[in-house]
Design a protein around this motif. Sequence first.
Motif, short mmCIF file in Angstrom:
data_model
loop_
_atom_site.label_atom_id
_atom_site.label_comp_id
_atom_site.label_asym_id
_atom_site.label_seq_id
_atom_site.Cartn_x
_atom_site.Cartn_y
_atom_site.Cartn_z
N UNK A 4 39.79 39.51 43.50
CA UNK A 4 39.16 39.38 44.80
C UNK A 4 39.56 40.56 45.68
N UNK A 5 40.82 40.96 45.60
CA UNK A 5 41.30 42.09 46.39
C UNK A 5 40.59 43.38 46.03
N UNK A 6 40.41 43.62 44.73
CA UNK A 6 39.73 44.84 44.28
C UNK A 6 38.26 44.82 44.72
N UNK A 7 37.63 43.67 44.64
CA UNK A 7 36.23 43.57 45.06
C UNK A 7 36.11 43.85 46.56
N UNK A 8 37.06 43.33 47.34
CA UNK A 8 37.05 43.58 48.78
C UNK A 8 37.27 45.06 49.07
N UNK A 33 39.26 50.91 41.97
CA UNK A 33 39.18 51.41 40.59
C UNK A 33 40.53 51.31 39.88
N UNK A 34 41.61 51.53 40.61
CA UNK A 34 42.95 51.43 40.03
C UNK A 34 43.27 50.00 39.58
N UNK A 35 42.49 49.05 40.10
CA UNK A 35 42.66 47.64 39.71
C UNK A 35 41.58 47.20 38.72
N UNK A 36 40.99 48.18 38.04
CA UNK A 36 40.00 47.93 36.99
C UNK A 36 38.68 47.37 37.50
N UNK A 41 34.61 52.16 39.76
CA UNK A 41 34.69 53.27 38.81
C UNK A 41 33.35 53.97 38.68
N UNK A 42 32.29 53.19 38.56
CA UNK A 42 30.95 53.77 38.41
C UNK A 42 30.57 54.53 39.68
N UNK A 71 34.88 49.02 30.77
CA UNK A 71 35.15 47.76 31.46
C UNK A 71 33.89 46.89 31.58
N UNK A 72 32.84 47.27 30.85
CA UNK A 72 31.66 46.43 30.75
C UNK A 72 30.57 46.68 31.77
N UNK A 73 30.66 47.74 32.55
CA UNK A 73 29.64 48.02 33.56
C UNK A 73 28.33 48.41 32.86
#
Length: 85
Positions: A4-8, A33-36, A41-42, A71-73
């Motif tokens: 949730x933090x990375x998405x935010x 991105x550092x949290x995958x 990343x894209x 990572x599946x993007x």
Amino acid sequence: MTSVGAAAQRELGLLFLALTQPERAAHWLHLAAAQADADAMQWLGKLHARGECVEQDETKAIEWIKKAAEHGHVIARRQVAELGL
């Protein structure tokens, strides 16, 4: 899976991108991105390809897009396939 933090953080980066605050946008996208976070990343790959918010660097663009694909993007996977990477 993205936390949730990375998405935010990604969303903050995209908000600052829309507000034309490139340093802040790049900062938050890198944190995500550092949290995958594959979306971050894209986006970093796209921004490096354009030279928007970050230095224009084809090598970094490809690296970020490849990481996103790993990572599946879905879009990044298609980009990797189209570029033959």
